[in-house]
Scaffold this active site. Structure first.
Site, PDB file in Angstrom:
ATOM      1  N   TYR A   1      45.984  45.863  47.148  1.00 13.23           N
ATOM      2  CA  TYR A   1      46.493  44.558  46.711  1.00 13.23           C
ATOM      3  C   TYR A   1      47.107  44.645  45.322  1.00 13.23           C
ATOM      4  CZ  TYR A   1      46.334  40.011  44.368  1.00 13.23           C
ATOM      5  OH  TYR A   1      46.657  38.909  43.607  1.00 13.23           O
TER       6      TYR A   1
ATOM      7  N   LEU B   1      35.184  34.568  46.483  1.00  9.50           N
ATOM      8  CA  LEU B   1      33.777  34.450  46.078  1.00  9.50           C
ATOM      9  C   LEU B   1      33.271  33.000  45.981  1.00  9.50           C
ATOM     10  CD1 LEU B   1      31.208  35.994  45.076  1.00  9.50           C
ATOM     11  CD2 LEU B   1      32.041  35.546  42.763  1.00  9.50           C
TER      12      LEU B   1
ATOM     13  N   PRO C   1      34.827  49.237  47.608  1.00 12.00           N
ATOM     14  CA  PRO C   1      35.389  50.503  47.101  1.00 12.00           C
ATOM     15  C   PRO C   1      36.400  50.226  45.991  1.00 12.00           C
ATOM     16  CG  PRO C   1      35.602  50.343  49.502  1.00 12.00           C
ATOM     17  CD  PRO C   1      35.135  49.006  49.027  1.00 12.00           C
TER      18      PRO C   1
ATOM     19  N   LYS D   1      51.019  44.224  43.998  1.00  7.54           N
ATOM     20  CA  LYS D   1      51.450  43.221  43.007  1.00  7.54           C
ATOM     21  C   LYS D   1      52.104  43.924  41.813  1.00  7.54           C
ATOM     22  CE  LYS D   1      50.915  39.288  43.022  1.00  7.54           C
ATOM     23  NZ  LYS D   1      51.679  38.140  43.599  1.00  7.54           N
TER      24      LYS D   1
ATOM     25  N   PHE E   1      46.383  28.395  48.548  1.00  3.36           N
ATOM     26  CA  PHE E   1      45.488  27.765  47.559  1.00  3.36           C
ATOM     27  C   PHE E   1      46.225  27.320  46.286  1.00  3.36           C
ATOM     28  CE2 PHE E   1      42.578  29.337  43.949  1.00  3.36           C
ATOM     29  CZ  PHE E   1      42.082  28.084  43.668  1.00  3.36           C
TER      30      PHE E   1
ATOM     31  N   TYR F   1      28.257  41.816  45.990  1.00  8.78           N
ATOM     32  CA  TYR F   1      28.595  43.233  46.062  1.00  8.78           C
ATOM     33  C   TYR F   1      27.883  44.032  44.962  1.00  8.78           C
ATOM     34  CZ  TYR F   1      32.593  41.642  48.935  1.00  8.78           C
ATOM     35  OH  TYR F   1      33.399  41.080  49.890  1.00  8.78           O
TER      36      TYR F   1
HETATM   37  P1  NAD Z   1      46.620  32.450  49.212  1.00  6.48           P
HETATM   38  O1  NAD Z   1      46.281  33.660  50.011  1.00  6.48           O
HETATM   39  O2  NAD Z   1      45.695  31.298  49.199  1.00  6.48           O
HETATM   40  O3  NAD Z   1      48.041  31.888  49.688  1.00  6.48           O
HETATM   41  C1  NAD Z   1      49.127  32.721  49.986  1.00  6.48           C
HETATM   42  C2  NAD Z   1      50.183  31.885  50.689  1.00  6.48           C
HETATM   43  O4  NAD Z   1      51.313  32.733  50.942  1.00  6.48           O
HETATM   44  C3  NAD Z   1      49.734  31.337  52.057  1.00  6.48           C
HETATM   45  O5  NAD Z   1      50.145  29.997  52.193  1.00  6.48           O
HETATM   46  C4  NAD Z   1      50.446  32.229  53.058  1.00  6.48           C
HETATM   47  O6  NAD Z   1      50.716  31.594  54.290  1.00  6.48           O
HETATM   48  C5  NAD Z   1      51.736  32.557  52.305  1.00  6.48           C
HETATM   49  N1  NAD Z   1      52.351  33.802  52.765  1.00  6.48           N
HETATM   50  C6  NAD Z   1      51.744  34.999  52.959  1.00  6.48           C
HETATM   51  N2  NAD Z   1      52.642  35.902  53.426  1.00  6.48           N
HETATM   52  C7  NAD Z   1      53.835  35.251  53.482  1.00  6.48           C
HETATM   53  C8  NAD Z   1      55.141  35.646  53.855  1.00  6.48           C
HETATM   54  N3  NAD Z   1      55.399  36.901  54.273  1.00  6.48           N
HETATM   55  N4  NAD Z   1      56.144  34.742  53.791  1.00  6.48           N
HETATM   56  C9  NAD Z   1      55.904  33.480  53.379  1.00  6.48           C
HETATM   57  N5  NAD Z   1      54.682  33.038  53.027  1.00  6.48           N
HETATM   58  C10 NAD Z   1      53.658  33.919  53.079  1.00  6.48           C
HETATM   59  O7  NAD Z   1      46.912  32.983  47.755  1.00  6.48           O
HETATM   60  P2  NAD Z   1      46.611  32.307  46.344  1.00  6.48           P
HETATM   61  O8  NAD Z   1      45.239  32.610  45.944  1.00  6.48           O
HETATM   62  O9  NAD Z   1      47.088  30.902  46.382  1.00  6.48           O
HETATM   63  O10 NAD Z   1      47.576  33.183  45.399  1.00  6.48           O
HETATM   64  C11 NAD Z   1      48.935  32.808  45.210  1.00  6.48           C
HETATM   65  C12 NAD Z   1      49.603  33.809  44.291  1.00  6.48           C
HETATM   66  O11 NAD Z   1      48.911  33.854  43.050  1.00  6.48           O
HETATM   67  C13 NAD Z   1      49.608  35.244  44.806  1.00  6.48           C
HETATM   68  O12 NAD Z   1      50.826  35.835  44.490  1.00  6.48           O
HETATM   69  C14 NAD Z   1      48.468  35.914  44.060  1.00  6.48           C
HETATM   70  O13 NAD Z   1      48.709  37.296  43.907  1.00  6.48           O
HETATM   71  C15 NAD Z   1      48.538  35.182  42.742  1.00  6.48           C
HETATM   72  N6  NAD Z   1      47.271  35.094  42.001  1.00  6.48           N
HETATM   73  C16 NAD Z   1      46.144  34.596  42.602  1.00  6.48           C
HETATM   74  C17 NAD Z   1      44.975  34.458  41.853  1.00  6.48           C
HETATM   75  C18 NAD Z   1      43.707  33.900  42.472  1.00  6.48           C
HETATM   76  O14 NAD Z   1      42.683  33.913  41.828  1.00  6.48           O
HETATM   77  N7  NAD Z   1      43.740  33.376  43.696  1.00  6.48           N
HETATM   78  C19 NAD Z   1      44.964  34.847  40.511  1.00  6.48           C
HETATM   79  C20 NAD Z   1      46.127  35.384  39.942  1.00  6.48           C
HETATM   80  C21 NAD Z   1      47.277  35.481  40.693  1.00  6.48           C
HETATM   81  O1  DAU Z   2      41.945  38.445  39.029  1.00  8.20           O
HETATM   82  C1  DAU Z   2      42.858  37.759  39.826  1.00  8.20           C
HETATM   83  C2  DAU Z   2      42.558  38.004  41.276  1.00  8.20           C
HETATM   84  O2  DAU Z   2      41.359  37.281  41.580  1.00  8.20           O
HETATM   85  C3  DAU Z   2      43.679  37.579  42.205  1.00  8.20           C
HETATM   86  O3  DAU Z   2      44.804  38.364  41.952  1.00  8.20           O
HETATM   87  C4  DAU Z   2      43.266  37.727  43.675  1.00  8.20           C
HETATM   88  O4  DAU Z   2      44.287  37.216  44.521  1.00  8.20           O
HETATM   89  C5  DAU Z   2      41.992  36.936  43.890  1.00  8.20           C
HETATM   90  O5  DAU Z   2      41.544  37.121  45.225  1.00  8.20           O
HETATM   91  C6  DAU Z   2      40.914  37.375  42.911  1.00  8.20           C
HETATM   92  O6  DAU Z   2      40.502  38.743  43.195  1.00  8.20           O
HETATM   93  P1  DAU Z   2      38.974  39.186  43.168  1.00  8.20           P
HETATM   94  O7  DAU Z   2      38.819  40.391  44.007  1.00  8.20           O
HETATM   95  O8  DAU Z   2      38.452  39.231  41.782  1.00  8.20           O
HETATM   96  O9  DAU Z   2      38.330  37.880  43.888  1.00  8.20           O
HETATM   97  P2  DAU Z   2      37.166  37.717  44.959  1.00  8.20           P
HETATM   98  O10 DAU Z   2      36.869  36.253  45.054  1.00  8.20           O
HETATM   99  O11 DAU Z   2      37.427  38.441  46.227  1.00  8.20           O
HETATM  100  O12 DAU Z   2      35.926  38.435  44.251  1.00  8.20           O
HETATM  101  C7  DAU Z   2      35.460  38.016  42.977  1.00  8.20           C
HETATM  102  C8  DAU Z   2      34.316  38.940  42.573  1.00  8.20           C
HETATM  103  O13 DAU Z   2      33.198  38.687  43.446  1.00  8.20           O
HETATM  104  C9  DAU Z   2      34.632  40.410  42.725  1.00  8.20           C
HETATM  105  O14 DAU Z   2      33.979  41.131  41.679  1.00  8.20           O
HETATM  106  C10 DAU Z   2      34.010  40.796  44.072  1.00  8.20           C
HETATM  107  C11 DAU Z   2      32.821  39.858  44.166  1.00  8.20           C
HETATM  108  N1  DAU Z   2      32.450  39.404  45.542  1.00  8.20           N
HETATM  109  C12 DAU Z   2      33.422  38.884  46.318  1.00  8.20           C
HETATM  110  C13 DAU Z   2      33.137  38.417  47.572  1.00  8.20           C
HETATM  111  C14 DAU Z   2      34.202  37.835  48.479  1.00  8.20           C
HETATM  112  C15 DAU Z   2      31.135  39.484  45.955  1.00  8.20           C
HETATM  113  O15 DAU Z   2      30.245  39.953  45.226  1.00  8.20           O
HETATM  114  N2  DAU Z   2      30.835  39.007  47.200  1.00  8.20           N
HETATM  115  C16 DAU Z   2      31.783  38.499  48.046  1.00  8.20           C
HETATM  116  O16 DAU Z   2      31.446  38.113  49.191  1.00  8.20           O
END
Ligand code: NAD
Ligand code: DAU
Length: 352
Positions: free
Chosen positions: A156, A196, A289, A160, A12, A213
């Site tokens: 997770y 979410l 959890p 990190k 993403f 949740y």
């Molecule tokens: P994502 O799950 O959408 O993408 C992860 C990517 O990493 C995928 O393309 C996957 O194929 C690749 N990958 C996984 N394991 C791998 C491996 N062993 N070798 C090579 N590639 C691998 O994640 P995202 O939401 O795009 O998050 C990217 C980074 O940003 C992560 O490090 C995450 O912790 C961090 N981050 C995400 C958010 C968020 O809200 N999504 C917020 C803060 C930080």
């Molecule tokens: O804060 C940064 C993080 O944000 C990143 O490091 C993670 O990679 C990213 O996945 C995200 O983590 P969250 O656990 O906060 O994101 P998620 O979208 O899974 O959930 C957002 C909130 O919504 C959280 O309080 C749980 C709740 N939730 C989530 C899902 C999937 C629900 O209530 N229902 C759902 O089905």
């Protein structure tokens, strides 16, 4: 900077970052995307890069835990900059199956750092993309700053946190030119519909239940993904070596309010379905959890030192996001049917 290695560039944020780099910055070097293409990696997230970009964009299908593959890429492409996104990123999956989180997020980061250590002569920056979840949970008051002690709650966030510590240690011990960013929740195009916002959008469009949740009172600080990409690029270019920068959206929303807002937007933007208002679909389910109550980021350091601030308002960003999912039914259908993984099996057989 001539050769940037982007790990996890098919996910993403990584895909949004590569698109941003190619279309909105003056970076003119090569981009090497190393991605294992796990369930979260989708080659279609990078489809349609224009022809001029293709010459500068290289895809390496590899696991960051594979030291030989990492070494090959560093040497073949003379990597001088790393932007490290690759990770297992979904909290719920980490609760069910933490193994891959420990491997990719901790061991994978270690492998990259070890390779970086062999190239300190030409390495200009190792940027580690991390999360605000390393700080644990806030109560009703206060914000996470760069000085907040680490207190992760899930496998997770613990993985990190471990990777952040390794990155910092490699700076102090081996003088690797690192920067770290800890960002709040992102939303926007190409997000996998386990998270979410895309889950609620797609379930809402399909008249399926919207699982919230617990009581839906947990609070997240939402940031449009392009603003995260802008922040990362700013830090890579101008951030001080060894420093950590928090990135947040100044946009705290309780989950139930967010889901209700999405329902209202969908009611307005999608032709009438059976369930209107869509908020009828909201279903309270068992809590996660160890569910962190609240995240809120203080980005003062990034704002004052590097003059970054979020550009997208939630109002515009969320509408743009809903519109993107409505405008891309083929992407959605291929992700939901699993068809998006065909590229992998066609190119690498069943082991993909
Ligand atoms: P994502 O799950 O959408 O993408 C992860 C990517 O990493 C995928 O393309 C996957 O194929 C690749 N990958 C996984 N394991 C791998 C491996 N062993 N070798 C090579 N590639 C691998 O994640 P995202 O939401 O795009 O998050 C990217 C980074 O940003 C992560 O490090 C995450 O912790 C961090 N981050 C995400 C958010 C968020 O809200 N999504 C917020 C803060 C930080
Ligand atoms: O804060 C940064 C993080 O944000 C990143 O490091 C993670 O990679 C990213 O996945 C995200 O983590 P969250 O656990 O906060 O994101 P998620 O979208 O899974 O959930 C957002 C909130 O919504 C959280 O309080 C749980 C709740 N939730 C989530 C899902 C999937 C629900 O209530 N229902 C759902 O089905």
């Amino acid at each position: 900077m001539k050769n940037i290695l982007v790990t996890g560039g098919s996910g993403f944020i990584g895909a949004n970052f590569i698109r941003y780099l190619l279309s909105e910055t003056d970076y003119s070097g090569r981009i090497v995307n190393m991605d294992l293409l796990t369930y979260a990696g989708n080659p279609e997230n990078l489809s349609g890069l224009d022809a001029s970009a293709q010459g500068r964009y290289v895809f390496v299908h590899a696991d960051i835990c594979d030291a030989a593959a990492v070494k090959n890429a560093f040497e073949a492409y003379e990597i001088d900059t790393i932007c490290h996104f690759a990770a297992e990123s979904h909290v719920d999956r980490s609760i069910v199956a933490p193994d891959a989180f420990v491997n990719t997020n901790i061991v994978g980061t270690f492998i990259l750092l070890e390779e970086a250590r062999r190239h300190t002569d030409r390495l200009q920056r190792f940027h580690h993309v991390s999360t605000d979840e390393v700080y644990g949970s806030l109560g009703k008051e206060g914000f996470f700053s760069e000085e907040t002690p680490y207190d992760p709650s899930s496998p997770y966030s613990a993985s990190k946190a471990a990777s952040d510590h390794l990155v910092r240690a490699y700076h102090r011990t081996y003088n690797i030119p690192v920067t770290i960013s800890n960002c709040s929740n992102n939303y926007g195009p190409y997000q996998f519909p386990e998270k979410l916002i895309p889950l609620m959008i797609l379930n809402g469009i399909a008249d399926k239940p919207l699982p919230v949740y617990g009581k839906g009172i947990n609070v997240r600080d939402w940031l449009f993904v392009r603003d995260h990409c802008r922040a990362i690029w700013t830090i890579i270019q101008n951030g001080r070596t060894g420093e950590t920068y928090n990135i947040g959206g100044e946009c705290e929303i309780p989950n139930i309010t967010l889901v209700q807002t999405l329902c209202d937007i969908l009611d307005e933007m999608v032709p009438p379905g059976q369930n209107r208002p869509r908020s009828n679909l909201i279903t309270f389910v068992n809590d996660r959890p160890g569910h962190d109550f609240r995240y809120a980021i203080d980005s003062t350091k990034l704002k004052t030192e590097l003059h970054w601030k979020p550009e997208a308002s939630f109002e515009t960003g969320i509408r743009q996001t809903v519109q993107w999912y409505l405008d891309n039914p083929d992407w959605v259908a291929r992700v939901q049917s699993g068809e998006y993984r065909k590229w992998l099996t066609e190119n690498y057989g069943e082991r993909g």
